[in-house]
Every structure is written in structure tokens, then in C-alpha cells.
Design a protein around this motif. Structure first.
Motif, PDB file in Angstrom:
ATOM      1  N   GLU A 115     -12.475   4.400  -8.424  1.00  0.00           N
ATOM      2  CA  GLU A 115     -14.293   4.526  -8.150  1.00  0.00           C
ATOM      3  C   GLU A 115     -13.990   6.010  -8.275  1.00  0.00           C
ATOM      4  O   GLU A 115     -14.927   5.954  -8.699  1.00  0.00           O
ATOM      5  CB  GLU A 115     -14.511   3.936  -6.601  1.00  0.00           C
ATOM      6  CG  GLU A 115     -14.043   2.736  -6.215  1.00  0.00           C
ATOM      7  CD  GLU A 115     -12.879   1.540  -5.874  1.00  0.00           C
ATOM      8  OE1 GLU A 115     -12.453   3.458  -5.719  1.00  0.00           O
ATOM      9  OE2 GLU A 115     -13.041   0.768  -6.686  1.00  0.00           O
ATOM     10  N   THR A 116     -13.304   6.712  -7.596  1.00  0.00           N
ATOM     11  CA  THR A 116     -13.800   8.696  -7.694  1.00  0.00           C
ATOM     12  C   THR A 116     -13.184   9.322  -9.593  1.00  0.00           C
ATOM     13  O   THR A 116     -14.278   9.651  -9.680  1.00  0.00           O
ATOM     14  CB  THR A 116     -13.202   9.600  -7.349  1.00  0.00           C
ATOM     15  OG1 THR A 116     -11.385   9.065  -7.193  1.00  0.00           O
ATOM     16  CG2 THR A 116     -12.882   9.202  -5.628  1.00  0.00           C
TER      17      THR A 116
ATOM     18  N   GLU B 215      -4.600   8.448  -5.265  1.00  0.00           N
ATOM     19  CA  GLU B 215      -4.533   8.947  -4.153  1.00  0.00           C
ATOM     20  C   GLU B 215      -5.957   7.365  -3.283  1.00  0.00           C
ATOM     21  O   GLU B 215      -6.883   6.732  -4.349  1.00  0.00           O
ATOM     22  CB  GLU B 215      -5.928   9.983  -3.631  1.00  0.00           C
ATOM     23  CG  GLU B 215      -6.819   9.874  -5.540  1.00  0.00           C
ATOM     24  CD  GLU B 215      -6.059  10.605  -6.583  1.00  0.00           C
ATOM     25  OE1 GLU B 215      -4.850  10.022  -6.511  1.00  0.00           O
ATOM     26  OE2 GLU B 215      -6.954  11.726  -7.230  1.00  0.00           O
ATOM     27  N   ASP B 216      -6.581   7.684  -2.837  1.00  0.00           N
ATOM     28  CA  ASP B 216      -7.059   6.591  -1.671  1.00  0.00           C
ATOM     29  C   ASP B 216      -8.298   6.352  -2.783  1.00  0.00           C
ATOM     30  O   ASP B 216      -9.220   7.694  -3.436  1.00  0.00           O
ATOM     31  CB  ASP B 216      -8.054   6.012  -0.718  1.00  0.00           C
ATOM     32  CG  ASP B 216      -6.902   6.289   0.148  1.00  0.00           C
ATOM     33  OD1 ASP B 216      -5.561   5.963  -0.040  1.00  0.00           O
ATOM     34  OD2 ASP B 216      -6.518   7.144   1.412  1.00  0.00           O
ATOM     35  N   ASN B 217      -9.095   4.950  -2.836  1.00  0.00           N
ATOM     36  CA  ASN B 217     -10.273   4.878  -4.173  1.00  0.00           C
ATOM     37  C   ASN B 217     -10.137   5.444  -6.236  1.00  0.00           C
ATOM     38  O   ASN B 217     -10.905   6.174  -6.090  1.00  0.00           O
ATOM     39  CB  ASN B 217     -11.636   5.606  -3.708  1.00  0.00           C
ATOM     40  CG  ASN B 217     -11.582   5.156  -1.707  1.00  0.00           C
ATOM     41  OD1 ASN B 217     -11.827   3.719  -2.114  1.00  0.00           O
ATOM     42  ND2 ASN B 217     -12.315   5.746  -1.609  1.00  0.00           N
TER      43      ASN B 217
ATOM     44  N   ARG C 122     -13.472   6.997 -12.108  1.00  0.00           N
ATOM     45  CA  ARG C 122     -14.458   6.341 -12.808  1.00  0.00           C
ATOM     46  C   ARG C 122     -13.693   5.637 -13.553  1.00  0.00           C
ATOM     47  O   ARG C 122     -13.626   5.748 -15.310  1.00  0.00           O
ATOM     48  CB  ARG C 122     -15.512   7.360 -13.369  1.00  0.00           C
ATOM     49  CG  ARG C 122     -17.272   6.891 -12.391  1.00  0.00           C
ATOM     50  CD  ARG C 122     -17.954   7.963 -12.584  1.00  0.00           C
ATOM     51  NE  ARG C 122     -17.315   8.723 -12.985  1.00  0.00           N
ATOM     52  CZ  ARG C 122     -17.497  10.080 -14.581  1.00  0.00           C
ATOM     53  NH1 ARG C 122     -18.082   9.643 -15.005  1.00  0.00           N
ATOM     54  NH2 ARG C 122     -16.899  11.225 -14.259  1.00  0.00           N
TER      55      ARG C 122
ATOM     56  N   LYS D 297       0.541  -1.557  -0.382  1.00  0.00           N
ATOM     57  CA  LYS D 297      -0.415   0.244   0.201  1.00  0.00           C
ATOM     58  C   LYS D 297       0.809   1.440  -0.334  1.00  0.00           C
ATOM     59  O   LYS D 297       0.648   2.200  -0.567  1.00  0.00           O
ATOM     60  CB  LYS D 297      -1.089   0.444   1.646  1.00  0.00           C
ATOM     61  CG  LYS D 297      -1.995   1.671   0.856  1.00  0.00           C
ATOM     62  CD  LYS D 297      -3.537   0.954   2.213  1.00  0.00           C
ATOM     63  CE  LYS D 297      -4.016   2.268   1.734  1.00  0.00           C
ATOM     64  NZ  LYS D 297      -4.018   3.104   1.904  1.00  0.00           N
TER      65      LYS D 297
END
Lengths: 412, 149
Positions: A65-66, A60-62, A68, A54
Motif C-alpha cells: 500500500e505505502t 515493512e507493514d503495508n 503503491r 508473518k
């Protein structure tokens, strides 16, 4: 519009982020063999156990998802130019409207002895390599590193921190031959030696001798010397990862060939990062990713920041920066300055800086890169050139950003 | 975004801004009267430099539109915040490679004295994004303004 990106390192990630910034509705698919996004510049800290998986992630985290971005962990085995799709190892075909090849590079293992086949030989290019090294090092005590460039020294650093006995073999007569001058390289060599590293410089690998299970247990050098080892890390350079482009119609030489906008000879296919073979420098790959992304989104931008004579390293608290080249030609003035915090060496030709080396305090270093890259005349600015700063070229734009003002300087 | 605007002609080189910056970022508690100016851990993020003609140039991080430091960061420690426009720094992510130092064309980011991290303007986030340098300037040579970026 569907953008497909091959690769998830510096160029690929920055391209994905830029496409998303420009096109809210674009579909972005990233295909990579990597199980985890990671910064290869930190692999030595994984081997030394200073960071975990990690801790190598530079997004950045996610992020996926953020932003897309759909992530497909797989290997691209071919690109079908006519059908506008890429084919995965699993046989699946992924169509694209725009394709970015950011597949990076792979370790080059020289065809000497059994280097290419022995099970205890490894490159150090990506996380899976670092994990293999980490695993093999559990049961290895004598480790041979072939190559004393940045990757080789990174490997040596990580393994020394693990308490391993490390031997480094290098063809050149000094370590970090491309990155440093003799003086600054020696500082590092002494530091590594004081921590137990053994260097064989100016020598070449000639033969490998295998023991149990086909593992290389000894190497023979061109001088006739022998080095015993339990494991070998090869850090002898990289080659762009372009095998999957055979028969694709995408032209490649040493790397994928691109125009100034980073488009390949095939329309809608772009390339960025180490795969184009211009330089293996993180910041350049990031910027190429951004430029390619903009062009994939219909803009018209050129990649101009091609300067790649820049090296920075930080081993055991010794920091060194080397920009441009200090070649001590007859028409060059070389100046040095030294105190307990820093060693500085600069070369100037016709009023322009050709190279600078800073060991120790590297504050203000970016100013030197700008001066060298843009060949700015620094005559008559400061009595002591090392005191030159951006203040001497100061100018503020209406929005408050700075701008370099060196025209006036030249005119004065 | 909000940016520290600079009228360098008004600067008289008093370095109040530099002291205010050191005070705002000191690790220990205390007032400006007991700030240890010789402790290398107390570093200013800004610099006031004097040029040839005897006038001064305030060097402050611009939180650039296309920040070189962010583009060159290989650990993800430096980011351009899309909301505030500020270039933020997460020292827990930083690997102290100093690529950012090598690339900032203005020299407004530097290694810390410990060489474990970098020193860079954070717009005094902990003080509600009201930079202490600006508050301390007696000549109004720096002020905060909303700009397009």
C-alpha cells in the motif's frame, strides 16, 4: 510508465522500492507465485517453529500500500517480447514498458531413483516448500537430508529442533564443503552430532526403494549401505527459474544473460537476483535489484559489487564467517590466532588478504570483506594483522560519511 | 539528516563517548558511577582506536546514505528511515544472521554478546535523538550537524 516485476524476493522487492523512490508516478506491478512475501534465509526458523509466516516477511507493514505496488499472485508462463507483455497461468496478459525478471531459482532434484516422483521428497527453496516439510514432518520421524551445504544444514537444524531423527548425506568428505574449511566444518559437525544428527559423508545416493504409496522408505548408497527414512529433503543446489523464457527471445545460459547494467539482450527487459545465476547471496540480489531499477528508470548504472566469496552462518550459537579463499598456496602466508572467544585464520599473498575465516567473535568482519574485495595492501600496518581496522584507513568526507583511504597507505 | 560529525584531530582518546554510550544503553537502572564496565551486556556502539602514529580515530555509525547493513538485511530489521535519514534497527525482527556485520565496511555494527541481536548506534532515540556520546565529549571532537543525505 509501467514497470512489471516478476518475483517478490530480495531482488524484486528492492527493485520495487527503488523504482518508487525514483518515480513517484510510475505504475509498479509485481507478479509472484508466493502467497506471502518471505525471506528464504529464515525458512529453517519456520520449520523449527521459531517463526510463523508473518515472522518471515522482510518488508515493512503495508509495504504494497505505502509503496503503491500492485501484487498479482500468479505464475508467469511466457514473455512476449514483441507485444511487450507477460502471459499468466490464467491466460491473462499483462503489458509492460519495463520488465524485471527476478524469478529466482528452483531446487534441483537429481534424477536418481524415484527422487523426482516420490511424494515424500521435497526441496527447501521457498515458503511453500517449508510448509510442505512442516506438514510432512508431523508424521515422519526419520528424515534424510541430501546435501550438507547451507540449505541442507538449515533443514537439518530446523528438524533437529523439532526433535526429529535427522540423517545427512553428502558427497563431499565434509559438511559445508563450499562454505568452510575442514577445521571450522568439523566444529559444526560435532555440534549437530551432539544434537542427534547422523552424517554419511563422502558417499553418493545410488538407489531408492519405495514402499506404501510410492513413498521412498529406504535409500542405498554407493558403498552398499542402507538408510531408512520416512521423508527426504533434497538440498543439492538450485537452478535459475527460466523455463517460462523459452521462445521469449531473452537469451539465457545457465541463468538469464545480462550486461553490466543488468539488461538482457532484449531492450527494456532486465534481470536480477538468483535468476542470473551469478551467486545465490541475498545482499547481491538486493543490490542487483537496485541497479536494475535505476536503469529501468533511465539512469545508467553498472552492477559492480560482484564479490561472492562470502559466507556467514549461525547454528546453535556458533557463528562463522568465511571470506575469500584460504588456499595455502606456497606463496601464501597463513596465520592463525585462537582464544576462548574466537578462532581466526587468514591468508595473505603479496601483502593482500586472499581469505579470512572467523569463528566466534566476528566483530569488524565487514572491514575484511572490503580489504579482500578491493585487494588492498595491508603490509606494515599492524604487527598483528588481526588488529587491523577501519581506523587504519580512516577518512571523513565533507558530509560526514566515511571513505576508505588506502592510496596513502600504499604510498607510505 | 542530522549526523554526528567527527573532527578526529581533536580526539584525545579519553573514551568518555564510549562510556556514555554504554550508560545510555544499559538494561538496568543506575548512574554512570555504578555502571558495570566488565559486564559484557554493557557494550558501546562506538569505538575509539589508536593508530600507528599515536593519534586516535573515532569510529561511529554514519547512518550512511546507501547503508550496506540495510541492503544486506534479510529480515527487514534494519531500515533507512526516509524521514530522519537514520538507520533504525528492530531487534524483534532480527534473525541474527549477521550479514550486516559482514558487510559494514567500517565495522560499526557487531553481534551482541548474547549472539541474539546486533549492537548498533540508534542516535539515542530514547533521549530525543540527542546522542549521549556527543554530550560527553570534552574536546568537541564530535558534534551533531544537519547534512545533505
Amino acid at each position: 510508465m509501467r514497470h512489471v516485476i516478476i518475483g517478490s524476493s530480495a531482488a524484486g522487492i528492492s527493485a520495487a522500492r527503488e523504482i518508487r523512490r525514483l518515480r513517484e508516478d510510475a505504475e509498479i506491478i509485481m507478479i509472484s507465485r508466493d502467497g506471502h512475501v518471505h525471506s528464504r534465509c529464515m525458512l529453517h526458523k519456520y520449520i523449527s517453529h521459531e517463526r510463523d509466516v508473518k515472522g518471515l516477511d522482510f518488508t515493512e507493514d503495508n509495504f504494497f500500500e505505502t509503496q503503491r505496488v500492485e501484487y498479482i499472485q500468479n505464475e508467469v508462463i511466457s514473455v512476449q517480447e514483441k507485444e511487450k507483455c507477460v502471459v499468466l497461468r490464467t491466460g491473462e496478459e499483462i503489458p509492460y514498458d519495463r520488465l524485471l525478471i527476478a524469478s529466482g531459482a528452483q531446487s534441483f532434484i537429481p534424477p536418481v531413483g524415484d527422487l523426482r516422483t516420490a511424494p515424500n521428497v521435497c526441496g527447501m527453496r521457498d515458503l511453500s516448500d517449508a510448509q510442505t516439510i512442516d506438514r510432512m514432518a508431523e508424521s515422519a520421524d526419520n528424515i534424510l537430508v541430501i546435501g550438507a551445504g547451507l540449505v541442507g544444514m538449515d533443514a537439518a537444524y530446523g528438524l533437529l529442533q523439532r526433535g526429529k531423527r535427522v540423517t545427512v548425506l553428502e558427497m563431499s568428505h565434509r559438511i559445508l564443503p563450499v562454505q568452510l574449511d575442514a577445521h571450522s566444518a568439523e566444529v559444526y559437525q560435532r555440534e549437530f552430532e551432539s544434537r542427534g544428527a547422523i552424517f554419511y559423508l563422502g558417499r553418493r545416493l545410488e538407489k531408492t526403494i519405495c514402499g506404501v504409496g510410492g513413498q521412498i522408505c529406504r535409500v542405498v548408497l554407493d558403498t552398499g549401505e542402507n538408510i531408512d527414512c520416512d521423508m527426504i529433503i533434497v538440498a543439492a543446489g538450485v537452478r535459475p527459474a527460466i523455463d517460462f523464457l523459452d521462445n521469449s527471445g531473452v537469451e539465457a545460459g545457465r541463468g538469464v544473460l545480462v550486461d553490466a547494467g543488468l539488461q538482457t539482450n532484449v531492450k527494456d527487459i532486465y534481470a536480477a537476483g538468483d535468476v542470473i545465476g551469478h551467486s545465490a547471496i541475498w545482499p547481491n540480489a538486493v543490490k542487483q535489484g537496485i541497479v536494475a531499477a535505476r536503469n529501468m528508470c533511465g539512469m545508467s548504472e553498472k552492477y559492480t559489487d560482484t564479490f561472492n566469496e562470502k559466507n556467514m552462518m549461525n547454528f546453535f550459537g556458533i557463528v562463522t564467517l568465511y571470506l575469500g579463499q584460504i588456499c595455502t598456496r606456497r606463496d601464501e602466508v597463513v596465520m592463525t590466532e585462537e582464544d576462548r572467544n574466537v578462532y581466526r585464520r587468514i591468508s595473505i599473498r603479496d601483502g593482500k588478504v586472499t581469505g579470512i575465516l572467523l569463528q566466534g567473535d566476528i566483530s569488524n568482519a565487514g572491514v575484511w570483506q572490503y580489504l579482500i574485495k578491493n585487494q588492498i595492501d595491508i603490509s606494515n600496518i599492524k604487527e598483528n594483522v588481526f588488529q587491523i581496522s577501519y581506523a587504519d584507513f580512516f577518512s571523513v568526507k565533507a558530509d560526514g560519511e566515511y571513505r576508505w583511504n588506502y592510496q596513502r597507505q600504499a604510498a607510505e | 539528516m542530522r549526523r554526528i560529525m567527527i573532527d578526529y584531530e581533536k580526539c584525545d582518546g579519553c573514551k568518555n563517548c564510549s562510556i556514555a554510550c554504554m550508560q545510555a544503553h544499559r538494561e538496568d537502572e543506575g548512574t554512570i558511577y555504578d555502571l558495570n564496565l566488565t559486564d559484557p551486556r554493557n557494550e558501546s556502539r562506538n569505538q575509539i582506536l589508536r593508530v600507528k602514529d599515536g593519534t586516535y580515530r573515532p569510529l561511529f555509525c554514519r547512518h550512511c546514505k546507501e547503508p550496506e547493513c540495510v541492503m544486506t538485511c534479510m529480515s527487514g530489521a534494519l531500515r533507512k528511515d526516509p524521514e530522519t535519514g537514520l538507520v533504525t534497527y528492530d531487534e524483534t525482527r532480527c534473525a541474527a544472521c549477521f550479514m550486516c556485520v559482514m558487510h559494514c565496511p567500517y565495522g560499526t555494527i557487531k553481534p551482541s554478546h548474547s549472539l541474539q541481536k546486533v549492537i548498533k548506534c540508534d542516535f539515542c532515540a530514547e533521549d530525543g535523538y540527542e546522542p549521549n556520546c556527543v554530550k560527553s565529549c570534552p574536546k568537541k571532537a564530535i558534534h551533531v550537524e544537519e547534512v545533505e543525505a
